[in-house]
Design an enzyme around this catalytic site. Structure first.
Site, PDB file in Angstrom:
ATOM      1  N   ARG A 173     -64.579  22.493 -66.717  1.00 47.07           N
ATOM      2  CA  ARG A 173     -65.630  21.479 -66.849  1.00 47.07           C
ATOM      3  C   ARG A 173     -64.983  20.258 -67.501  1.00 47.07           C
ATOM      4  O   ARG A 173     -65.309  19.885 -68.617  1.00 47.07           O
ATOM      5  CB  ARG A 173     -66.780  21.999 -67.706  1.00 47.07           C
ATOM      6  CG  ARG A 173     -67.675  23.009 -66.992  1.00 47.07           C
ATOM      7  CD  ARG A 173     -68.713  23.553 -67.944  1.00 47.07           C
ATOM      8  NE  ARG A 173     -69.697  24.387 -67.267  1.00 47.07           N
ATOM      9  CZ  ARG A 173     -70.440  25.298 -67.882  1.00 47.07           C
ATOM     10  NH1 ARG A 173     -70.303  25.499 -69.188  1.00 47.07           N
ATOM     11  NH2 ARG A 173     -71.331  26.008 -67.217  1.00 47.07           N
ATOM     12  N   GLN A 202     -59.284  26.947 -71.101  1.00 50.26           N
ATOM     13  CA  GLN A 202     -58.984  28.200 -70.416  1.00 50.26           C
ATOM     14  C   GLN A 202     -59.055  28.063 -68.894  1.00 50.26           C
ATOM     15  O   GLN A 202     -59.003  29.051 -68.175  1.00 50.26           O
ATOM     16  CB  GLN A 202     -59.971  29.289 -70.869  1.00 50.26           C
ATOM     17  CG  GLN A 202     -59.973  29.504 -72.375  1.00 50.26           C
ATOM     18  CD  GLN A 202     -60.884  30.639 -72.812  1.00 50.26           C
ATOM     19  OE1 GLN A 202     -60.445  31.569 -73.459  1.00 50.26           O
ATOM     20  NE2 GLN A 202     -62.155  30.571 -72.462  1.00 50.26           N
ATOM     21  N   ASP A 260     -70.206  23.779 -77.425  1.00 48.09           N
ATOM     22  CA  ASP A 260     -70.027  23.979 -75.996  1.00 48.09           C
ATOM     23  C   ASP A 260     -69.471  22.714 -75.354  1.00 48.09           C
ATOM     24  O   ASP A 260     -69.748  21.598 -75.804  1.00 48.09           O
ATOM     25  CB  ASP A 260     -71.361  24.338 -75.341  1.00 48.09           C
ATOM     26  CG  ASP A 260     -71.534  25.840 -75.164  1.00 48.09           C
ATOM     27  OD1 ASP A 260     -70.580  26.586 -75.437  1.00 48.09           O
ATOM     28  OD2 ASP A 260     -72.627  26.274 -74.750  1.00 48.09           O
ATOM     29  N   ASP A 375     -72.441  35.904 -79.414  1.00 50.15           N
ATOM     30  CA  ASP A 375     -73.069  35.219 -80.544  1.00 50.15           C
ATOM     31  C   ASP A 375     -74.126  36.092 -81.206  1.00 50.15           C
ATOM     32  O   ASP A 375     -74.257  36.115 -82.434  1.00 50.15           O
ATOM     33  CB  ASP A 375     -73.668  33.881 -80.105  1.00 50.15           C
ATOM     34  CG  ASP A 375     -74.458  33.958 -78.807  1.00 50.15           C
ATOM     35  OD1 ASP A 375     -74.754  35.071 -78.322  1.00 50.15           O
ATOM     36  OD2 ASP A 375     -74.778  32.881 -78.244  1.00 50.15           O
ATOM     37  N   HIS A 399     -78.500  20.835 -74.125  1.00 55.25           N
ATOM     38  CA  HIS A 399     -77.769  21.806 -73.308  1.00 55.25           C
ATOM     39  C   HIS A 399     -78.613  22.128 -72.077  1.00 55.25           C
ATOM     40  O   HIS A 399     -79.841  22.040 -72.115  1.00 55.25           O
ATOM     41  CB  HIS A 399     -77.517  23.079 -74.130  1.00 55.25           C
ATOM     42  CG  HIS A 399     -76.632  24.093 -73.467  1.00 55.25           C
ATOM     43  ND1 HIS A 399     -77.108  24.991 -72.532  1.00 55.25           N
ATOM     44  CD2 HIS A 399     -75.310  24.369 -73.615  1.00 55.25           C
ATOM     45  CE1 HIS A 399     -76.107  25.765 -72.132  1.00 55.25           C
ATOM     46  NE2 HIS A 399     -75.013  25.411 -72.757  1.00 55.25           N
TER      47      HIS A 399
END
Length: 623
Positions: A173, A202, A260, A375, A399
């Site tokens: 992303r 990653q 994030d 989480d 988000h």
């Protein structure tokens, strides 16, 4: 890349900034009413400055405008808070408080006339907010205007200020990640509080490969630490930040703030979370709240918990706001939708969440779950060791809306498998209750012709039953396997609504659902019998996402169902032979889960120490 820096505690300022008074958001898609509401007249709202015209009233009794006094009284050592602002012109500034029921009282006020960059300071004790309530200020003008700027809420500082590291985990992303990095770089005051920003990449599409990376990297300067590693999911990405802070920088007392990559970042969150963490009585997980990116006025939830007995995440704490329009008003009370009642969270999502390094030292690292429930598990493990989680009102990021994500996706495997692991570790793990709930879901998947989702659930249970050794690779193989498995089921594929295989545009009627059945059990039995007999009400039809409940879709031989993302459709076709085969497999898997549940609970609990150890993560990171 710049050299590594040590995370050390800083000399405390004269006053600890807890939050700024902002009057507009970091993006044009964000409503100014989330920051300052014009109750009467006209006001011009900029990010750090507001002009209140004559005969106007502006209230900061808003999501980002309030000081969460109840949370500060309950969890922190600060007995008093001071509001300081700079004004030019004439008018009144009033410091206002509420209680747990939203009833208001004026605490202090000051009138100014002909002021020129005059400082106004109003303070109050944080002593009447145990069950709830907040603080904010109102601005009222008469015949003249009043300019308000440089708004700061401060408390007495600790002896030293904890260093802060931000950790951004990303996987393919690139633009989203660069936007988040740029947002942090754009605001000097919160950025000054950050010692290090770890970007754990990653993906196969590297963030550093873009031209814009050099620009953002230069803006962040020596604070940036860019790390490439194989994809270990969100758990592996965020844990890498914890690992760097505790094992590489050896920080004894540090804040580690997860972020994030795909959020719309409000940089102010750095100030609010770190200030709170610096003043808690004990090390505390301090969570940022989630607002919906597609519907920016809406709060996801004020505080949530997981029902570990039924494997249900995202349960709303009683009294917490949920899916609430923060610019709206309660229909019954007529009061603004704000979190006046203090609500205590069971855990906080890692879209933005601060974890003190002391907690890592006490309870270990997260489990190598790849992602989903990592989480939740960590929040409940911390709680078992006496460390609370606080979802702090007014500390939020935007988000992607959860209800616009379709459950019938490969990530559902990790959700189900990791729910079982978390329940085994932190609950009584009652086999009867667990199996009954999962079997019920499985049956609805079969009836709703979601055969791939049913297979996904069975794969999750089968892998759970393999025991903790299955987690040793951090979930890499599991991620590959579940994608391969789901590819065998045609209804898991999303198609453009304009190009539905096997159908012409004019021969697919839209068939909406009837009202929800009052008696579910008889309807379930009837649908099941009809499917076994090959009977259906509709040969084929289109079904809106909101009508895709099993009791409606099961009436079709072929149902073209809109995906929850609204980006396409799924074609579900009845397959009696496949349904029978999966049902037989399911019966076998559920029997084994019921029989072996106590054994698996012992196995996972015995392996917890090793799975969450430094050695495990060092091996996964090849360090």
């Amino acid at each position: 890349m710049p050299g590594k820096s040590k995370l050390v505690e800083h000399e405390a300022p004269e006053k600890l900034l807890t939050q700024r008074g902002l009057f507009a958001g970091p993006s044009q898609i964000v409503s100014e009413d989330l920051y300052a509401e014009v109750k009467r007249g006209i006001a011009e709202r900029e990010r750090h400055r507001m002009v209140v015209h004559p005969n106007a009233t502006v209230t900061m009794n808003t999501y980002f405008g309030r000081f969460p006094a109840s949370y500060w009284q309950r969890w922190c050592v600060s007995p008093e808070v001071e509001l300081e602002l700079e004004v030019t012109g004439s008018g009144q500034v009033a410091l206002v408080a509420s209680d747990s029921e939203g009833e208001t009282r004026m605490v202090a006020a000051e009138k100014v006339a002909g002021a020129k960059a005059q400082k106004v300071r109003l303070s109050t004790k944080i002593d009447k907010f145990t069950d709830g309530g907040g603080l904010w200020f109102d601005v009222i003008t008469a015949e003249d205007s009043l300019v308000v700027e440089k708004v700061r809420w401060t408390v007495a500082p600790p002896k030293t200020v904890r260093p802060t590291a931000v950790v951004i985990c990303t996987f393919n992303r690139v633009d989203d990640c660069l936007n988040t990095m740029a947002a942090l770089a754009s605001d000097p005051e919160p950025l000054k509080l950050v010692d290090t920003i770890y970007v754990v990449d990653q993906g196969t599409d590297a963030v550093e490969s873009r031209e814009r990376f050099a620009e953002v990297s230069a803006a962040l300067g020596p604070k940036l630490r860019y790390i490439r590693q194989p994809n270990l999911g969100g758990a592996g990405g965020f844990t890498r930040g914890l690992y760097e802070v505790t094992e590489i920088d050896h920080a004894e007392h540090a804040n580690v703030l997860f972020m994030d990559d795909d959020v719309l970042c409000e940089p102010e969150i750095v100030i609010r979370l770190t200030a709170f963490a610096n003043r808690t009585t004990q090390p505390t997980i301090v969570g940022g709240q989630m607002l919906y990116l597609l519907h920016p006025n809406f709060l996801h939830v004020g505080a949530e918990f997981a029902n570990l007995d039924t494997l249900a995440p995202g349960q709303v704490v009683e009294g917490a706001l949920f899916n609430a329009d923060l610019t709206g008003y309660d229909e019954e009370t007529g009061k603004r939708n704000v979190q006046d009642k203090r609500v205590d969270a069971g855990y906080n999502g890692w879209w933005s969440c601060l974890i003190p390094s002391e907690i890592v030292k006490a309870v270990g690292y997260p489990l190598p779950l790849f992602f989903q429930w990592d989480d939740i598990e960590y929040g409940y493990r911390a709680r078992a060791h006496g460390f609370a989680t606080v979802s702090l009102p007014g500390a939020g990021v935007w988000h992607a809306d959860f209800h616009w994500k379709d459950w019938d996706d490969w990530h559902r495997y990790f959700n189900l498998r990791n729910a079982l692991i978390t329940s085994a570790l932190h609950s009584r793990f009652d086999p009867k209750m667990i199996v009954r709930g999962m079997a019920k879901s499985f049956a609805t998947y079969i009836l709703g012709m979601q055969y791939g989702l049913a297979a996904t659930q069975l794969k999750a249970i089968e892998d759970f039953l393999k025991g903790p050794d299955f987690l040793k690779d951090g979930g890499v193989q599991a991620a590959a396997d579940i994608r391969k498995l789901r590819a065998e089921f045609p209804e898991t594929v999303r198609h453009p609504a304009s190009e539905i295989p096997g159908f012409k545009p004019g021969n697919l009627p839209m068939i909406s659902a009837a009202p929800t059945p009052k008696l579910i059990a008889p309807v379930f039995a009837k649908r099941l019998v009809n499917q076994l007999l090959g009977k259906s009400v509709h040969e084929a039809g289109a079904v809106p996402a909101g009508d895709s409940a099993w009791w409606h879709v099961s009436l079709f031989n072929t149902a073209v169902v809109t995906d929850a993302s609204q980006e396409g459709v799924r074609v579900r076709k009845r397959d009696k032979e496949l349904a029978v085969r999966l049902s037989k497999q399911g019966a076998k898997v559920f029997r084994e889960l019921y029989r072996r549940a106590p054994e698996m609970q012992r196995s996972y609990r015995d392996a917890m120490g090793q799975l969450t150890s430094r050695d495990t993560w060092s091996r996964l990171y090849d360090l």
